[in-house]
Design a protein around this motif. Sequence first.
Motif, PDB file in Angstrom:
ATOM      1  N   MET A   1      80.889   2.123 -31.236  1.00 25.21           N
ATOM      2  CA  MET A   1      82.277   2.053 -30.776  1.00 25.21           C
ATOM      3  C   MET A   1      82.339   1.295 -29.468  1.00 25.21           C
ATOM      4  SD  MET A   1      84.864   5.210 -29.938  1.00 25.21           S
ATOM      5  CE  MET A   1      86.435   4.943 -29.130  1.00 25.21           C
ATOM      6  N   ASN A   2      83.355   0.442 -29.338  1.00 24.00           N
ATOM      7  CA  ASN A   2      83.586  -0.315 -28.119  1.00 24.00           C
ATOM      8  C   ASN A   2      85.090  -0.503 -27.985  1.00 24.00           C
ATOM      9  OD1 ASN A   2      83.966  -2.447 -26.198  1.00 24.00           O
ATOM     10  ND2 ASN A   2      81.874  -3.125 -26.555  1.00 24.00           N
ATOM     11  N   VAL A   3      85.680   0.175 -26.987  1.00 25.81           N
ATOM     12  CA  VAL A   3      87.131   0.142 -26.847  1.00 25.81           C
ATOM     13  C   VAL A   3      87.499   0.078 -25.373  1.00 25.81           C
ATOM     14  CG1 VAL A   3      87.296   2.669 -26.856  1.00 25.81           C
ATOM     15  CG2 VAL A   3      89.296   1.314 -27.492  1.00 25.81           C
ATOM     16  N   GLN A   4      88.572  -0.658 -25.057  1.00 27.48           N
ATOM     17  CA  GLN A   4      89.104  -0.714 -23.702  1.00 27.48           C
ATOM     18  C   GLN A   4      89.962   0.523 -23.481  1.00 27.48           C
ATOM     19  OE1 GLN A   4      88.287  -3.209 -21.547  1.00 27.48           O
ATOM     20  NE2 GLN A   4      89.382  -2.226 -19.860  1.00 27.48           N
ATOM     21  N   ALA A   5      89.321   1.590 -22.967  1.00 21.79           N
ATOM     22  CA  ALA A   5      90.003   2.882 -22.863  1.00 21.79           C
ATOM     23  C   ALA A   5      90.868   2.984 -21.618  1.00 21.79           C
ATOM     24  CB  ALA A   5      88.976   4.009 -22.874  1.00 21.79           C
ATOM     25  N   HIS A   6      90.504   2.314 -20.528  1.00 18.63           N
ATOM     26  CA  HIS A   6      91.228   2.437 -19.261  1.00 18.63           C
ATOM     27  C   HIS A   6      91.430   1.054 -18.646  1.00 18.63           C
ATOM     28  CE1 HIS A   6      91.019   6.868 -18.954  1.00 18.63           C
ATOM     29  NE2 HIS A   6      89.839   6.732 -19.550  1.00 18.63           N
ATOM     30  N   ASP A   7      92.351   1.003 -17.709  1.00 19.14           N
ATOM     31  CA  ASP A   7      92.635  -0.246 -17.003  1.00 19.14           C
ATOM     32  C   ASP A   7      91.712  -0.454 -15.811  1.00 19.14           C
ATOM     33  OD1 ASP A   7      94.706  -0.813 -18.744  1.00 19.14           O
ATOM     34  OD2 ASP A   7      96.198   0.248 -17.515  1.00 19.14           O
ATOM     35  N   SER A   8      91.005   0.573 -15.397  1.00 24.16           N
ATOM     36  CA  SER A   8      90.095   0.489 -14.263  1.00 24.16           C
ATOM     37  C   SER A   8      88.798   1.197 -14.624  1.00 24.16           C
ATOM     38  CB  SER A   8      90.751   1.109 -13.024  1.00 24.16           C
ATOM     39  OG  SER A   8      89.951   0.901 -11.882  1.00 24.16           O
ATOM     40  N   GLU A   9      87.871   1.259 -13.668  1.00 24.91           N
ATOM     41  CA  GLU A   9      86.554   1.795 -13.973  1.00 24.91           C
ATOM     42  C   GLU A   9      86.610   3.257 -14.383  1.00 24.91           C
ATOM     43  OE1 GLU A   9      83.726   2.129 -10.769  1.00 24.91           O
ATOM     44  OE2 GLU A   9      85.314   2.156  -9.278  1.00 24.91           O
ATOM     45  N   ILE A  10      85.780   3.612 -15.338  1.00 23.52           N
ATOM     46  CA  ILE A  10      85.677   4.987 -15.821  1.00 23.52           C
ATOM     47  C   ILE A  10      84.755   5.743 -14.882  1.00 23.52           C
ATOM     48  CG2 ILE A  10      84.958   6.452 -17.736  1.00 23.52           C
ATOM     49  CD1 ILE A  10      85.649   4.162 -19.625  1.00 23.52           C
ATOM     50  N   LEU A  11      85.259   6.815 -14.303  1.00 29.77           N
ATOM     51  CA  LEU A  11      84.505   7.562 -13.294  1.00 29.77           C
ATOM     52  C   LEU A  11      83.776   8.774 -13.856  1.00 29.77           C
ATOM     53  CD1 LEU A  11      87.062   7.505 -10.329  1.00 29.77           C
ATOM     54  CD2 LEU A  11      85.094   6.015 -10.709  1.00 29.77           C
ATOM     55  N   CYS A  12      84.239   9.297 -14.995  1.00 34.83           N
ATOM     56  CA  CYS A  12      83.612  10.505 -15.519  1.00 34.83           C
ATOM     57  C   CYS A  12      83.780  10.575 -17.027  1.00 34.83           C
ATOM     58  CB  CYS A  12      84.217  11.757 -14.865  1.00 34.83           C
ATOM     59  SG  CYS A  12      83.409  13.296 -15.343  1.00 34.83           S
ATOM     60  N   LEU A  13      82.735  11.064 -17.707  1.00 35.55           N
ATOM     61  CA  LEU A  13      82.766  11.356 -19.137  1.00 35.55           C
ATOM     62  C   LEU A  13      82.239  12.764 -19.340  1.00 35.55           C
ATOM     63  CD1 LEU A  13      81.238   8.030 -20.521  1.00 35.55           C
ATOM     64  CD2 LEU A  13      83.631   8.701 -20.647  1.00 35.55           C
ATOM     65  N   GLU A  14      82.832  13.496 -20.287  1.00 32.17           N
ATOM     66  CA  GLU A  14      82.405  14.878 -20.503  1.00 32.17           C
ATOM     67  C   GLU A  14      82.624  15.272 -21.957  1.00 32.17           C
ATOM     68  OE1 GLU A  14      81.349  19.012 -19.360  1.00 32.17           O
ATOM     69  OE2 GLU A  14      80.860  16.973 -18.712  1.00 32.17           O
ATOM     70  N   TYR A  15      81.546  15.772 -22.604  1.00 29.88           N
ATOM     71  CA  TYR A  15      81.642  16.343 -23.945  1.00 29.88           C
ATOM     72  C   TYR A  15      81.904  17.840 -23.832  1.00 29.88           C
ATOM     73  CZ  TYR A  15      79.979  12.296 -26.655  1.00 29.88           C
ATOM     74  OH  TYR A  15      79.860  11.086 -27.278  1.00 29.88           O
ATOM     75  N   SER A  16      82.657  18.389 -24.774  1.00 26.25           N
ATOM     76  CA  SER A  16      82.868  19.830 -24.811  1.00 26.25           C
ATOM     77  C   SER A  16      81.609  20.525 -25.318  1.00 26.25           C
ATOM     78  CB  SER A  16      84.056  20.176 -25.712  1.00 26.25           C
ATOM     79  OG  SER A  16      83.811  19.728 -27.044  1.00 26.25           O
ATOM     80  N   LYS A  17      81.434  21.785 -24.932  1.00 30.85           N
ATOM     81  CA  LYS A  17      80.245  22.560 -25.293  1.00 30.85           C
ATOM     82  C   LYS A  17      80.335  23.014 -26.751  1.00 30.85           C
ATOM     83  CE  LYS A  17      78.897  22.278 -21.012  1.00 30.85           C
ATOM     84  NZ  LYS A  17      80.027  21.471 -20.507  1.00 30.85           N
ATOM     85  N   PRO A  18      79.196  23.215 -27.406  1.00 36.06           N
ATOM     86  CA  PRO A  18      79.224  23.638 -28.825  1.00 36.06           C
ATOM     87  C   PRO A  18      79.901  24.981 -29.042  1.00 36.06           C
ATOM     88  CG  PRO A  18      77.038  22.852 -28.190  1.00 36.06           C
ATOM     89  CD  PRO A  18      77.831  22.956 -26.932  1.00 36.06           C
ATOM     90  N   GLU A  19      79.773  25.908 -28.071  1.00 35.02           N
ATOM     91  CA  GLU A  19      80.351  27.237 -28.247  1.00 35.02           C
ATOM     92  C   GLU A  19      81.873  27.231 -28.249  1.00 35.02           C
ATOM     93  OE1 GLU A  19      78.684  26.801 -24.006  1.00 35.02           O
ATOM     94  OE2 GLU A  19      78.007  26.479 -26.069  1.00 35.02           O
ATOM     95  N   THR A  20      82.484  26.130 -27.843  1.00 32.84           N
ATOM     96  CA  THR A  20      83.944  26.062 -27.869  1.00 32.84           C
ATOM     97  C   THR A  20      84.499  25.893 -29.280  1.00 32.84           C
ATOM     98  OG1 THR A  20      83.933  23.658 -27.542  1.00 32.84           O
ATOM     99  CG2 THR A  20      83.956  25.053 -25.561  1.00 32.84           C
ATOM    100  N   GLY A  21      83.661  25.442 -30.191  1.00 27.67           N
ATOM    101  CA  GLY A  21      84.131  25.198 -31.548  1.00 27.67           C
ATOM    102  C   GLY A  21      84.783  23.850 -31.728  1.00 27.67           C
ATOM    103  N   PHE A  22      84.837  23.048 -30.670  1.00 26.36           N
ATOM    104  CA  PHE A  22      85.425  21.709 -30.728  1.00 26.36           C
ATOM    105  C   PHE A  22      84.366  20.669 -30.389  1.00 26.36           C
ATOM    106  CE2 PHE A  22      88.937  24.528 -29.803  1.00 26.36           C
ATOM    107  CZ  PHE A  22      89.951  24.063 -30.613  1.00 26.36           C
ATOM    108  N   GLU A  23      84.576  19.469 -30.855  1.00 30.60           N
ATOM    109  CA  GLU A  23      83.759  18.328 -30.451  1.00 30.60           C
ATOM    110  C   GLU A  23      84.683  17.306 -29.813  1.00 30.60           C
ATOM    111  OE1 GLU A  23      81.022  16.714 -33.268  1.00 30.60           O
ATOM    112  OE2 GLU A  23      80.523  18.676 -34.121  1.00 30.60           O
TER     113      GLU A  23
END
Length: 784
Positions: free
Chosen positions: A522-544
């Motif tokens: 995947m390669n997408v222009q997600a923001h207009d400026s630099e991306i400062l943080c990325l975070e995945y949700s934890k497995p125990e949340t039941g979401f990805e």
Amino acid sequence: MCFFFFFLLRWALICAALVKCIRFLRTPKVDKSSSSILFPALFLSCVTLEKVLGITSLGNRALSCDPHSGLVAYPAGCVIVLLNPKKNKQHHIINSPFASAWNLNICLVCVTSFLSCSLVPLQSGHMPAVRVWDVAARNQVAELQEHKYGVACVAFSPNSKYIVSVGYQHDMIVNVWAWKKNIVVAANKVSSKVTAVSFSDDSSYFVTAGNRHVKFWYLDHAKSSKVNATVPLLGRSAILGELRNNFFNDVACGKGRKADSTFCITSSGLLCEFNEKRLLDKWVELRTGLATSLSVTEELVFCGCADGTVRAFSPVNLHFICTLPRPHSLGTDIQSQGSHHLFSYKTDVRYPDAVAVSYDPYNRWLSCVYNDHSLYVWDVRDLRKVGKVNSALYHSSCVWSVEVYPEAREGEKMCLPPGSFLSCSSDNTIRLWNTDTHSTTFTRNVISNDLQKIIYIDSSTNTLMDPECAASGNTEKSDSQTSDNRSGIRTLCVSPNGHHLASGDRNGTLRIHDLEDMEEIMNVQAHDSEILCLEYSKPETGFELLATSSRDRLIHVLDAEQEYGLLQTLDEHSSSITAVRFAGKVRMISCGADKSIYFRTAQKTAEGTVFTRTHHIVKKTTLYDMDIDPMCKYAAIGCQDRSIGIFNISNGKQKKLYKGSQSEDGTLIKVQFDPSGLYVATSCSDKNISIFDFYTGECVATMFGHSEIVTGMKFTNDCKHLISVSGDSCIFVWRLNPELTISMRQRLSELRNINRPIQGPLHKPHLLRYVCTYALYLLSCYCF
């Protein structure tokens, strides 16, 4: 017999009650006795630097070899790395934190060819110093602070009595230092920029070289030994003739039968020889666009040039002998590199420039540093069959983030071997590392023992080379923090199952890589400026889920299960969002430069999962980073005023506030929990790293060694190491004290066992068990 039985039963009940008392009534304050209070001095002295993955040599003045032990010395931030090429073992010398300029960049190292136990690093900045270290004892034995702006070059005399140092262009001072007596015996000024210095074989004179400058300086040993004061240093310029307008990058005095000669190299690609009368005797073209470095022996003259070229000449008549093998090409796939590919020259690729060469006459090894921050040690005993003793490849510019690969869960197949971690940099690469020398789960490549894979973001090779590495003969390093370099990967994050790697660059582009085959999916222009943080949700949340935050004040929540489709965009912040984290089932916390902290909770709606705001807190200072404890109860937030704010995630209230740095200056940049949640690591803009007890706020360890701001930190899964990355392009692997590791592992075992209580507030089931146990204890005391 009955009495003995009742006696044993009584003491068994007493012991059980005591254990329950300790276990269930243990408050956060009591936990400090587990390690950090009993051994504070031990922690402060025993957090050691185990591995350095980086090099900051800007030129030939920043590389040296010890002819007796075979050690190769080079700077990495504020650390001098002593590498044993044969065993691939490192030792380190770190400047003292009590020295005035300890946290500034080391510009040069020099190991004397006569006294192998001394090493001289140079520094620049406020109160620069020339320091002499005992390599065996790893302690400083002498220090000279006579230069105001910085030291450009330094050299030991062969008889080991003197050290000559030359200041920066604004300093223009040449000092001859009798370092054992700690006095300057001779000094003078220069009118040109000086980049190199070399002592004669008999220690009677030394030669400086630089911009249209080659000068011979003579020492009057009799006069300097009788007079205690500093005497004027006598100098005479070389007769340059046709080459008077050249820039002389390096200089080296001859050895053996050519001891009366002096060899220089020009940036335009000429190798010159001056005779004993300072006359330009002969010169030869190196057939290269740029010549940077020089190393002279009795039999050979090695010249480091552009495009990975190192040429060897005879010092007798300057006849060409051979060209050494080139290193790897820029942009190469190190996994596919075999030894036959390494030594084969290709015309359609680009090679890094050689910026420093140093010869070890005992082992007959030639160490070379290239401007992509790679190091090669060549075996040149047989010039017709040159072999490789050691090699390493590091980041060439600021390292922005580091991520530790997650541990394998039960029944899951992982893509990378245990102990792996990833880093991203302004050089537009993501690099996969593994420093476990005993691991057999992966095959090591021929270029690096620690580097497993390089993911190149684009095909351009310009970002892979450090522009400050002596390309123009400049030894005065510019301030990298003020340069507006908009290229490079800013942040990265690994999915909890270890299959995907998300990365965000400084232009706002989000990329997803499959770690099984390292392909970009995947390669997408997600923001207009630099991306400062990325975070995945934890497995125990039941979401990805994947959350991305940027300088454009937006947070995007993506569904990783549905090919990273957009679920929601949050625009509540009014300035850059510095950190976003998931916690619990399912909460999201974000903070930013607008001094705001937003607490959100996920809710199921007809349109899908959306986050709604539950709490909003405004602080007095900018918030730079945040991390969540493993129990997802508290958020630790790093503030501009160097404090750590502890917030309760469920109600958004501040639980505690304590100092997050030992310094009185600077700003808190990064905050990181260890896997157990017992300790918090912080980095400050004063380039220090500190580890605090999370519950008491007491500092249990302080580390220093980076020469730029620490931009990322991560504890390893085994709780043995802390990995730090910095703007100085270096990665430091710190070994934690065993007491810290034991405490963290013990806490982890408690967290993984749901039947055992977790340290914190006393819950009702725990209270009932405690009351029953204590009642039995009182009954036993009353009955017996």
